[in-house]
Design a protein around this motif. Sequence first.
Motif, PDB file in Angstrom:
ATOM      1  N   ASN A  64       6.754   9.095   2.097  1.00  0.00           N
ATOM      2  CA  ASN A  64       6.897  10.247   2.978  1.00  0.00           C
ATOM      3  C   ASN A  64       8.361  10.211   3.694  1.00  0.00           C
ATOM      4  OD1 ASN A  64       6.579   8.791   5.271  1.00  0.00           O
ATOM      5  ND2 ASN A  64       5.198  10.561   6.218  1.00  0.00           N
ATOM      6  N   TYR A  65       9.022   8.990   3.584  1.00  0.00           N
ATOM      7  CA  TYR A  65      10.264   8.720   4.261  1.00  0.00           C
ATOM      8  C   TYR A  65      10.637   8.703   5.582  1.00  0.00           C
ATOM      9  CZ  TYR A  65      11.210   9.895  -0.668  1.00  0.00           C
ATOM     10  OH  TYR A  65      11.184   9.868  -2.273  1.00  0.00           O
ATOM     11  N   SER A  66       9.373   8.429   6.237  1.00  0.00           N
ATOM     12  CA  SER A  66       9.434   8.504   7.686  1.00  0.00           C
ATOM     13  C   SER A  66      10.203   7.271   8.328  1.00  0.00           C
ATOM     14  CB  SER A  66       7.926   8.584   8.364  1.00  0.00           C
ATOM     15  OG  SER A  66       7.210   7.653   7.754  1.00  0.00           O
ATOM     16  N   PHE A  67      10.336   6.238   7.498  1.00  0.00           N
ATOM     17  CA  PHE A  67      11.091   4.982   7.978  1.00  0.00           C
ATOM     18  C   PHE A  67      11.628   4.484   6.734  1.00  0.00           C
ATOM     19  CE2 PHE A  67       7.713   4.974  10.988  1.00  0.00           C
ATOM     20  CZ  PHE A  67       8.182   4.234  12.170  1.00  0.00           C
TER      21      PHE A  67
ATOM     22  N   SER B 129       2.657  10.301  -1.604  1.00  0.00           N
ATOM     23  CA  SER B 129       1.706  10.619  -2.645  1.00  0.00           C
ATOM     24  C   SER B 129       1.598   9.238  -3.406  1.00  0.00           C
ATOM     25  CB  SER B 129       2.172  11.865  -3.550  1.00  0.00           C
ATOM     26  OG  SER B 129       3.402  11.416  -4.409  1.00  0.00           O
ATOM     27  N   PHE B 130       0.477   9.339  -4.321  1.00  0.00           N
ATOM     28  CA  PHE B 130       0.375   7.967  -5.363  1.00  0.00           C
ATOM     29  C   PHE B 130      -0.249   8.368  -6.780  1.00  0.00           C
ATOM     30  CE2 PHE B 130      -1.577   4.296  -7.127  1.00  0.00           C
ATOM     31  CZ  PHE B 130      -0.634   3.149  -7.087  1.00  0.00           C
ATOM     32  N   GLU B 131       0.312   8.260  -7.762  1.00  0.00           N
ATOM     33  CA  GLU B 131      -0.007   8.822  -9.039  1.00  0.00           C
ATOM     34  C   GLU B 131      -0.253  10.333  -9.007  1.00  0.00           C
ATOM     35  OE1 GLU B 131      -2.981   6.288 -10.324  1.00  0.00           O
ATOM     36  OE2 GLU B 131      -1.644   4.650 -10.797  1.00  0.00           O
ATOM     37  N   GLY B 132       0.340  10.983  -8.231  1.00  0.00           N
ATOM     38  CA  GLY B 132       0.438  12.628  -7.972  1.00  0.00           C
ATOM     39  C   GLY B 132      -0.495  13.010  -7.004  1.00  0.00           C
ATOM     40  N   LYS B 133      -1.264  11.939  -6.595  1.00  0.00           N
ATOM     41  CA  LYS B 133      -2.368  12.495  -5.621  1.00  0.00           C
ATOM     42  C   LYS B 133      -1.771  12.339  -4.017  1.00  0.00           C
ATOM     43  CE  LYS B 133      -6.256  11.671  -8.224  1.00  0.00           C
ATOM     44  NZ  LYS B 133      -7.315  10.596  -8.535  1.00  0.00           N
ATOM     45  N   PRO B 134      -1.788  13.181  -3.221  1.00  0.00           N
ATOM     46  CA  PRO B 134      -1.507  13.021  -1.633  1.00  0.00           C
ATOM     47  C   PRO B 134      -2.200  11.644  -1.262  1.00  0.00           C
ATOM     48  CG  PRO B 134      -2.070  15.257  -1.998  1.00  0.00           C
ATOM     49  CD  PRO B 134      -2.547  14.642  -3.490  1.00  0.00           C
ATOM     50  N   LEU B 135      -1.432  11.062  -0.385  1.00  0.00           N
ATOM     51  CA  LEU B 135      -2.061   9.953   0.263  1.00  0.00           C
ATOM     52  C   LEU B 135      -2.896  10.268   1.077  1.00  0.00           C
ATOM     53  CD1 LEU B 135       1.151   7.785   1.047  1.00  0.00           C
ATOM     54  CD2 LEU B 135      -0.333   7.269  -0.704  1.00  0.00           C
TER      55      LEU B 135
ATOM     56  N   LEU C 219       5.205  20.960   7.238  1.00  0.00           N
ATOM     57  CA  LEU C 219       5.231  19.563   6.617  1.00  0.00           C
ATOM     58  C   LEU C 219       6.157  19.295   5.515  1.00  0.00           C
ATOM     59  CD1 LEU C 219       4.193  16.563   6.562  1.00  0.00           C
ATOM     60  CD2 LEU C 219       2.342  17.250   4.994  1.00  0.00           C
ATOM     61  N   ASP C 220       5.990  19.922   4.463  1.00  0.00           N
ATOM     62  CA  ASP C 220       6.922  19.890   3.393  1.00  0.00           C
ATOM     63  C   ASP C 220       8.374  20.109   3.713  1.00  0.00           C
ATOM     64  OD1 ASP C 220       5.154  19.200   0.969  1.00  0.00           O
ATOM     65  OD2 ASP C 220       4.302  21.242   1.751  1.00  0.00           O
ATOM     66  N   SER C 221       8.933  20.963   4.493  1.00  0.00           N
ATOM     67  CA  SER C 221      10.287  20.935   5.060  1.00  0.00           C
ATOM     68  C   SER C 221      10.571  19.904   5.584  1.00  0.00           C
ATOM     69  CB  SER C 221      10.590  22.404   5.858  1.00  0.00           C
ATOM     70  OG  SER C 221       9.884  22.372   7.237  1.00  0.00           O
ATOM     71  N   PHE C 222       9.566  19.166   6.476  1.00  0.00           N
ATOM     72  CA  PHE C 222      10.136  17.892   7.137  1.00  0.00           C
ATOM     73  C   PHE C 222      10.408  16.851   6.359  1.00  0.00           C
ATOM     74  CE2 PHE C 222       7.308  18.812  11.422  1.00  0.00           C
ATOM     75  CZ  PHE C 222       8.080  19.939  11.746  1.00  0.00           C
TER      76      PHE C 222
ATOM     77  N   ILE D 225       1.547  10.607   5.879  1.00  0.00           N
ATOM     78  CA  ILE D 225       1.355  11.993   5.576  1.00  0.00           C
ATOM     79  C   ILE D 225       2.429  12.555   4.816  1.00  0.00           C
ATOM     80  CG2 ILE D 225       2.066  13.166   7.684  1.00  0.00           C
ATOM     81  CD1 ILE D 225      -0.382  14.864   7.335  1.00  0.00           C
ATOM     82  N   GLY D 226       1.773  13.187   3.580  1.00  0.00           N
ATOM     83  CA  GLY D 226       2.830  13.740   2.799  1.00  0.00           C
ATOM     84  C   GLY D 226       3.235  12.887   1.492  1.00  0.00           C
TER      85      GLY D 226
END
Length: 398
Positions: A287-290, A165-171, A251-254, A162-163
């Motif tokens: 989203n850099y979760s892993f 994106s692909f080609e500017g669209k949120p996943l 979300l965006d701060s996370f 979550i958060g």
Amino acid sequence: MPGFELFGEQEKKEVQDVLDSGVLMRYGFDGVRNGHWKARELEVLLAKRMQTKYAQVVSSGTAALTVALASAGVGAGDEVIMPTFTFVASFESILAIGAVPILVDIDDTLTLDPLAVKNAITDRTKVVMPVHMCGSMANLRVLRAICDEHSLLLLEDACQAIGGSFEGKPLGSYGDLGCFSFDYVKTITCGEGGAVITNNKEYYTNADNYSDHGHDHIGSDRGAESHPFLGYNFRISELNAAVGCAQVQKLDSFLEIQKNHYQIIRTGLEKVNGVTFRSVPEGGVENYSFLSFFLPSEELTRKVHAALGENGVDGCFYWFDNNWHYYRKWEHLSNLTSLGNLPKEVKDRLPDYAKTNFSSSDHWMGRTISVLIKLNWTKEEARQRADKIAKTIADCFN
Ligand SMILES: *Cc1c(COP(=O)(O)O)cnc(C)c1O
């Protein structure tokens, strides 16, 4: 990844609103709820953040996948293409509606290999379900083209991304339908919860009705509503949704914290010879979760994973041996071990996964380690962790 790490006053305030009115249900009781509609509010916030017309919040990510499939008219005997690396929820949701899970290989994105998808299409295929595992995505551009060519639905499982994106669209918003989970260990949490997003009005209305016993939600007398089709109960409670209202606004701060911590670990590992990184499709933002990386051999990867544990580096996953996330341990699926009888379509049509060749998946998974990115680390802790992981790997090479 886990939003529970940063849980506090905002969540308490939202939940208190619900406790003060005592209306724990998302529908009805208009007069006594003091204007609080937490599930509805979460849907508005989500649809806005994900740039879709509609969002339907439900009781879990697994429920979201099930509702998404049902809302698009997928049913008994239809085939749904899914990856070998995911969570068991993928095939659980498919089986729940009597459809047939068709497992196919992953590639170095650790998600669906588009060529394997192409080869798995039959005249019964209805859906391609990429799962954006561990914070990064499948090649959605190529999958979209395949789906368009064969008139298939593209359903994104974005529960772990979550958060991004692909080609500017949120996943989740790129496909026909997208799903999120807000279980306790996801990037943002409701305790338990999930959501379906879509731009398709018909799917949305179906999802809204189906997840509440088929209620058409027309008028102001719940008991007098009619039921255009058979449904089920996948409702979220107001208490859970209230937590989500606070979390989605964080979300965006996370994501920013995750990105910083991810970058620190990655910079540390880039210096180590023999480490390569999971490929991210062009146009994709994680989203850099892993942080997931490859080592040159399965033997070395096992050695490094064990050494990381011995050196006290927690949150490092070797999915190849995992009971829940990789096909090798899903004997309950390959043997169709169920409590009761399963639909004939499933028994007749499920491929024999005990014999299927997934060596391309094994080639990548056997050499993958994923490091969970936490929100609570200080910068210094992240740096020390990066050094420790890098040193552990370098020592294993010697
Ligand atoms: C967590 C998860 C789900 C299911 O979510 P629940 O809310 O736990 O039911 C589905 N798919 C993936 C990839 C997940 O990680």
